[in-house]
Motif scaffolding. Structure first.
Motif, PDB file in Angstrom:
ATOM      1  N   TRP A 255      63.347  24.072  38.447  1.00 32.84           N
ATOM      2  CA  TRP A 255      62.910  22.826  37.809  1.00 32.84           C
ATOM      3  C   TRP A 255      61.657  22.301  38.503  1.00 32.84           C
ATOM      4  O   TRP A 255      61.582  22.220  39.725  1.00 32.84           O
ATOM      5  CB  TRP A 255      64.037  21.805  37.913  1.00 32.84           C
ATOM      6  N   GLY A 256      60.638  21.957  37.690  1.00 33.45           N
ATOM      7  CA  GLY A 256      59.398  21.406  38.217  1.00 33.45           C
ATOM      8  C   GLY A 256      58.320  22.438  38.484  1.00 33.45           C
ATOM      9  O   GLY A 256      57.162  22.081  38.695  1.00 33.45           O
TER      10      GLY A 256
ATOM     11  N   ASN B 153      55.444  22.492  34.995  1.00 38.93           N
ATOM     12  CA  ASN B 153      56.469  21.474  35.283  1.00 38.93           C
ATOM     13  C   ASN B 153      57.665  21.588  34.328  1.00 38.93           C
ATOM     14  O   ASN B 153      58.018  20.667  33.612  1.00 38.93           O
ATOM     15  CB  ASN B 153      55.874  20.065  35.186  1.00 38.93           C
TER      16      ASN B 153
ATOM     17  N   ASN C  50      61.299  21.725  32.798  1.00 39.95           N
ATOM     18  CA  ASN C  50      62.519  20.947  33.009  1.00 39.95           C
ATOM     19  C   ASN C  50      63.616  21.554  32.150  1.00 39.95           C
ATOM     20  O   ASN C  50      63.452  22.628  31.570  1.00 39.95           O
ATOM     21  CB  ASN C  50      62.283  19.467  32.682  1.00 39.95           C
ATOM     22  N   PHE C  51      64.717  20.863  32.079  1.00 41.37           N
ATOM     23  CA  PHE C  51      65.853  21.417  31.355  1.00 41.37           C
ATOM     24  C   PHE C  51      65.604  21.529  29.857  1.00 41.37           C
ATOM     25  O   PHE C  51      66.314  22.257  29.166  1.00 41.37           O
ATOM     26  CB  PHE C  51      67.105  20.586  31.623  1.00 41.37           C
TER      27      PHE C  51
ATOM     28  N   VAL D 128      67.960  24.378  39.268  1.00 40.00           N
ATOM     29  CA  VAL D 128      67.531  23.373  40.226  1.00 40.00           C
ATOM     30  C   VAL D 128      68.412  23.487  41.461  1.00 40.00           C
ATOM     31  O   VAL D 128      69.593  23.819  41.372  1.00 40.00           O
ATOM     32  CB  VAL D 128      67.598  21.950  39.626  1.00 40.00           C
TER      33      VAL D 128
ATOM     34  N   THR E 192      65.328  13.982  45.486  1.00 45.77           N
ATOM     35  CA  THR E 192      65.000  14.883  44.388  1.00 45.77           C
ATOM     36  C   THR E 192      64.202  14.134  43.337  1.00 45.77           C
ATOM     37  O   THR E 192      64.259  12.906  43.250  1.00 45.77           O
ATOM     38  CB  THR E 192      66.276  15.473  43.754  1.00 45.77           C
ATOM     39  N   GLN E 193      63.451  14.898  42.558  1.00 43.86           N
ATOM     40  CA  GLN E 193      62.735  14.336  41.425  1.00 43.86           C
ATOM     41  C   GLN E 193      63.502  14.535  40.111  1.00 43.86           C
ATOM     42  O   GLN E 193      63.069  14.054  39.067  1.00 43.86           O
ATOM     43  CB  GLN E 193      61.341  14.979  41.301  1.00 43.86           C
ATOM     44  N   VAL E 194      64.602  15.226  40.194  1.00 42.65           N
ATOM     45  CA  VAL E 194      65.427  15.449  39.009  1.00 42.65           C
ATOM     46  C   VAL E 194      66.382  14.264  38.889  1.00 42.65           C
ATOM     47  O   VAL E 194      67.491  14.265  39.438  1.00 42.65           O
ATOM     48  CB  VAL E 194      66.204  16.772  39.112  1.00 42.65           C
TER      49      VAL E 194
ATOM     50  N   ASN F  70      67.431   7.756  42.517  1.00 39.58           N
ATOM     51  CA  ASN F  70      67.983   8.795  43.384  1.00 39.58           C
ATOM     52  C   ASN F  70      69.109   8.274  44.276  1.00 39.58           C
ATOM     53  O   ASN F  70      69.408   8.859  45.306  1.00 39.58           O
ATOM     54  CB  ASN F  70      66.876   9.393  44.262  1.00 39.58           C
TER      55      ASN F  70
ATOM     56  N   LYS G  91      73.690  17.225  37.973  1.00 42.14           N
ATOM     57  CA  LYS G  91      72.784  17.077  36.840  1.00 42.14           C
ATOM     58  C   LYS G  91      73.113  18.140  35.817  1.00 42.14           C
ATOM     59  O   LYS G  91      73.178  19.333  36.125  1.00 42.14           O
ATOM     60  CB  LYS G  91      71.324  17.204  37.302  1.00 42.14           C
TER      61      LYS G  91
ATOM     62  N   GLY H 157      72.310  20.541  32.824  1.00 38.69           N
ATOM     63  CA  GLY H 157      71.228  21.218  32.149  1.00 38.69           C
ATOM     64  C   GLY H 157      71.595  21.463  30.695  1.00 38.69           C
ATOM     65  O   GLY H 157      72.571  20.924  30.160  1.00 38.69           O
TER      66      GLY H 157
END
Length: 559
Positions: A189-190, A234, A236-237, A265, A294-296, A319, A342, A344
């Motif tokens: 991820w990212g 970048n 993501n899911f 991730v 994390t950024q997720v 977060n 998280k 997905g």
């Protein structure tokens, strides 16, 4: 009489059809050789705006679906286009009058089962034909299955169409099979990933379309080569799923097989903190905060008790997440851990478990108060403490302000091993001492004790009260004073008696002398004188005895 159709085509290859009937013409020995004026099309389009061509097609077609590729250097799937005229029983060419393009060639390749059209060629590539030109102004949309289904005219409708304009095609023989490749089927991820699509080198040029099989994601690129690369940044899911490539050449689209892109991730270990730190008072509210770097975002935090049934989850757009545990009791005691999760598109990703924090619950009791009273008024407060007169009663009372009203008070006598206890009634208890004795003298304090969930808790002891037992001087004085007065009276009597005796003796002697003088001076009878002398003698004798007894007592006392 036969049915025929007049097709009008403008310079933008837009077609308009009109129906007509015509008779058989022996001159041309064909059903499609009647000539129509351009005015027949002008009732449908504006002739003065667009140059147009008109031609007539009758049905059935003379080629009856027979087509081949011929000429020098031709193959099964490349060469000069020729069609068979069943009325004339001969093959004829197709005139490339400037309208022949890849869409027309596409239909030829499809009809021959030779893949797709790669290019169109003139006769100088495959040499000139030596047969009649049977068709011209062919106009296909590219989706037809046969050249017979396209619009066309016959060369006999024109004055000129030589073999230098013979139409030719080069087909791919096989259909394009686009391939799709990923640098890695799994991407974090990212990060970014490149997806490459390619076809055989002979299919150079065309449009490549990247599509996700589920969802609306689609990107396209036109390339002059046989491959193209799509870069996804970048990820993501939302990028997780199956992807397919479409290669578009002319009007046809060719799909590749699908590949799966998995977005994963990796979460770090969350941190956990508790407030307040240390032991928590029974009934208090506790806050436990979980956070992860994390950024997720948009996941959920789960707080669980390691040995227990407590478990809560909370979704957070940041977060971190804070869990409130109100009115904690002993069931909430133990170790706690948290985890970040998280979801997905196809599976859930979880962080490692955090370190543990301990929640310890205790009961903190308020220090009770102690007071002393004496119902019999035998209490005096002095500088050293409470002074209780010996023999009087006194009462020590313990009290506390606590939510635990079913406790027990302990009265502690610090100068001995004596400890008394009583249950609390309305948060207080009284300890009575009916008669104060010297053994009751010392320091007294109170301790409050409660039992909660089989666990016992004690308060801190109160500041001690010092009890001093006094000697009952007032009672002594009230009982001794009469005795002292009696003794003083006796002593006074003892002192006064000898003195009285002496005074009595002196008075008697003086009386005797006085009597004698009187006897000399007065004239009394003999009988009176005799009686007077006897009384005087008796009085003297008694006085003498008393005086001797007093002297003896005085002598004995001196000894």
């Amino acid at each position: 009489m036969f049915n025929a159709f007049l097709y009008c085509r403008d310079s933008m290859k837009k077609y308009f059809r009109h129906s007509y009937q015509f008779k058989y013409s022996s001159l041309y020995n064909n059903f499609s050789y009647s000539i129509f004026s351009l005015n027949n099309c002008c009732d449908h389009i504006l002739c003065f705006h667009f140059p147009i061509a008109a031609y007539l097609v009758a049905s059935p077609s003379p080629s009856a679906g027979q087509i081949r590729l011929a000429g020098s250097g031709s193959t099964r799937c490349s060469g000069r286009v020729e069609i068979y005229n069943s009325l004339r029983h001969s093959w004829g060419t197709v005139c490339d009058d400037g309208w022949w393009d890849l869409k027309d060639a596409e239909v030829v390749c499809r009809e021959l089962g030779c893949g797709i059209a790669l290019q169109t060629q003139w006769s100088n590539h495959f040499d000139q034909g030596r047969v009649n030109a049977f068709r011209s102004n062919v106009g296909c949309s590219g989706s037809e299955t046969s050249l017979d289904n396209c619009f066309y005219a016959t060369p006999l409708s024109y004055n000129y169409c030589n073999h230098g304009q013979d139409a030719g095609v080069v087909c791919s023989e096989t259909l394009p099979e686009p391939t799709i490749s990923l640098y890695s089927n799994e991407v974090t991820w990212g990060q970014g990933i490149s997806i490459t699509y390619s076809v055989s080198d002979k299919f150079s040029g065309g449009t490549f379309i990247l599509q996700k099989t589920s969802g609306s994601f689609s990107q396209s690129q036109t390339s002059s080569t046989s491959s193209v690369t799509f870069n996804l940044h970048n990820v993501n899911f939302d990028h997780d799923g199956l992807y397919q490539c479409q290669y578009m050449k002319t009007s046809q689209r060719f799909n590749s097989s699908s590949v799966r892109l998995s977005v994963t991730v990796s979460f770090p270990k969350p941190s956990i903190s508790i407030c307040p730190v240390g032991e928590v008072t029974w009934g208090q509210t506790v806050e436990i905060t979980c956070s992860v770097s994390t950024q997720v975002l948009g996941g959920s935090f789960t707080l669980s008790q390691i040995q227990g049934s407590f478990m809560r989850s909370q979704t957070s757009n940041t977060n971190s997440a804070t869990f409130n545990i109100p009115n904690v009791d002993f069931d909430n005691e133990g170790l706690y851990q948290c985890q970040y999760k998280k979801r997905g598109s196809r599976r859930e990703f979880s962080s490692p478990l955090s370190d543990s924090v301990r929640l310890s619950v205790t009961v903190r009791l308020q220090t009770p108060s102690i007071s002393l009273t004496s119902p019999s008024a035998g209490l005096v407060w002095g500088p050293e403490g409470a002074e209780i007169t010996r023999g009087y009663s006194f009462v020590l009372t313990c009290s506390v302000n606590s939510r635990f009203s079913s406790g027990r008070f302990f009265l502690i006598f610090s100068d001995s091993n004596i400890t008394d206890s009583k249950p609390a009634v309305n948060n207080s208890a009284s300890f009575s001492f009916p008669v104060a004795e010297y053994e009751h003298q010392g320091n007294y304090s109170c301790v409050y004790e409660v039992t909660v969930s089989t666990r016992t808790f004690n308060s801190t002891a109160t500041a001690p009260i010092t009890v001093i037992i006094k000697f009952p001087w007032m009672l002594l004085v009230s009982s001794v004073v009469p005795v002292v007065l009696l003794l003083l009276l006796v002593s006074l009597v003892v002192l006064l008696v000898p003195r009285r005796r002496r005074q009595t003796q002196q008075a008697h002697i003086h009386t005797t002398v006085t009597l004698k003088s009187c006897n000399e001076e007065d004239d009394i009878s003999d009988e009176e004188r005799i009686y007077l002398n006897v009384e005087t003698l008796n009085t003297y004798r008694n006085f003498t005895k008393q005086l001797e007894g007093a002297e003896r007592e005085e002598t004995e006392e001196k000894r």
